[in-house]
Design a protein around this motif. Structure first.
Motif, PDB file in Angstrom:
ATOM      1  N   HIS A  55       0.852  -1.092   0.111  1.00 41.90           N
ATOM      2  CA  HIS A  55       0.002   0.101   0.085  1.00 41.90           C
ATOM      3  C   HIS A  55       0.846   1.288   0.108  1.00 41.90           C
ATOM      4  CE1 HIS A  55      -3.499  -2.220   1.744  1.00 41.90           C
ATOM      5  NE2 HIS A  55      -2.691  -3.036   2.046  1.00 41.90           N
ATOM      6  N   GLU A 129       2.459  -0.309   4.582  1.00 40.58           N
ATOM      7  CA  GLU A 129       2.049   0.897   4.017  1.00 40.58           C
ATOM      8  C   GLU A 129       3.377   1.675   3.922  1.00 40.58           C
ATOM      9  OE1 GLU A 129      -0.412   2.898   3.117  1.00 40.58           O
ATOM     10  OE2 GLU A 129      -2.387   1.791   3.868  1.00 40.58           O
ATOM     11  N   HIS A 168      -2.539  -3.055  -3.482  1.00 39.52           N
ATOM     12  CA  HIS A 168      -3.839  -3.105  -2.884  1.00 39.52           C
ATOM     13  C   HIS A 168      -4.713  -2.759  -4.093  1.00 39.52           C
ATOM     14  CE1 HIS A 168      -6.550  -0.807  -0.047  1.00 39.52           C
ATOM     15  NE2 HIS A 168      -7.185  -2.034  -0.375  1.00 39.52           N
ATOM     16  N   ASP A 178      -3.276   2.360  -5.069  1.00 35.68           N
ATOM     17  CA  ASP A 178      -2.269   2.281  -4.258  1.00 35.68           C
ATOM     18  C   ASP A 178      -1.535   0.968  -4.597  1.00 35.68           C
ATOM     19  OD1 ASP A 178      -4.160   1.508  -2.342  1.00 35.68           O
ATOM     20  OD2 ASP A 178      -2.522   1.275  -0.926  1.00 35.68           O
TER      21      ASP A 178
HETATM   22 ZN   LIG Z   1      -4.110   0.418   0.302  1.00 26.44          ZN
END
Ligand SMILES: [Zn+2]
Length: 197
Positions: A55, A129, A168, A178
């Protein structure tokens, strides 16, 4: 420019990097928040983890991403800091225990080439992330790409059934883009497979 909906690596069975320890530090605020925004995994994580989902935050700071966890809107296992943050170049933040299921992909999402289209991906995946605005001016740093590949290699060495690394966007193409078209997937792939095959 590539479509982030195509970002997908399958990890070969029977080959993986040698185990190593990741340069990570527990982010205490995130770790505390994880109690309220993660769930127990239904199966033993050692055997049930099958995917890593990549992500990007669409925000500009680690703090902003951690506040998403504090508001119990989403969660993820690691946070890769941005260039202007002190951890950049040194370590990633461990934001939730790997043994817990984080909330990073909607339960209804699936992809037919990821675990034969199984749903409830959070139950059997790890979420990474990367702090990046995902707008034109914010390039991913070389270190961010390299350390994200290192997270995958760490997990690949640790979880024997880990088989897929996907964006993602791949799993939720109608709602998510993303890590975005500027994430250098080919370079990330080369770094992930370095010395493995
Ligand atoms: Zn995401």
């Amino acid at each position: 420019m590539r479509d982030p909906g195509d970002f997908h690596l399958d990890l070969p069975a029977g080959a993986c990097p040698a185990p190593f320890s990741l340069p990570e530090k527990i982010h205490r605020r995130a770790w505390a928040a994880a109690r309220q925004c993660t769930a127990p995994r239904p199966d033993d994580p050692a055997l049930s983890i099958r995917a890593v989902v990549i992500h990007a935050t669409a925000g500009s700071s680690t703090d902003g991403a951690v506040s998403v966890m504090e508001e119990a809107r989403a969660s993820f296992h690691w946070l890769v800091p941005d260039e202007n943050e002190h951890a950049h170049g040194s370590f990633v933040w461990a934001s939730a225990p790997e043994a817990r299921a984080c909330w990073h992909v909607r339960n209804s999402c699936f992809h037919r080439h990821v675990c034969h289209g199984a749903r409830r991906i959070n139950d059997w995946s790890l979420g990474v992330e990367i702090v990046n605005a995902q707008s034109g001016g914010d390039a991913f740093s070389d270190w961010q790409v390299r350390i994200t590949a290192e997270i995958v290699r760490y997990a690949w060495a640790k979880y024997p059934n880990l088989a897929h690394v996907v964006s993602h966007a791949r799993l939720d193409p109608k709602r998510r883009t993303d890590p975005g078209p500027h994430f250098p997937w080919e370079a990330f792939k080369r770094l992930t497979f370095k010395d493995v095959r």
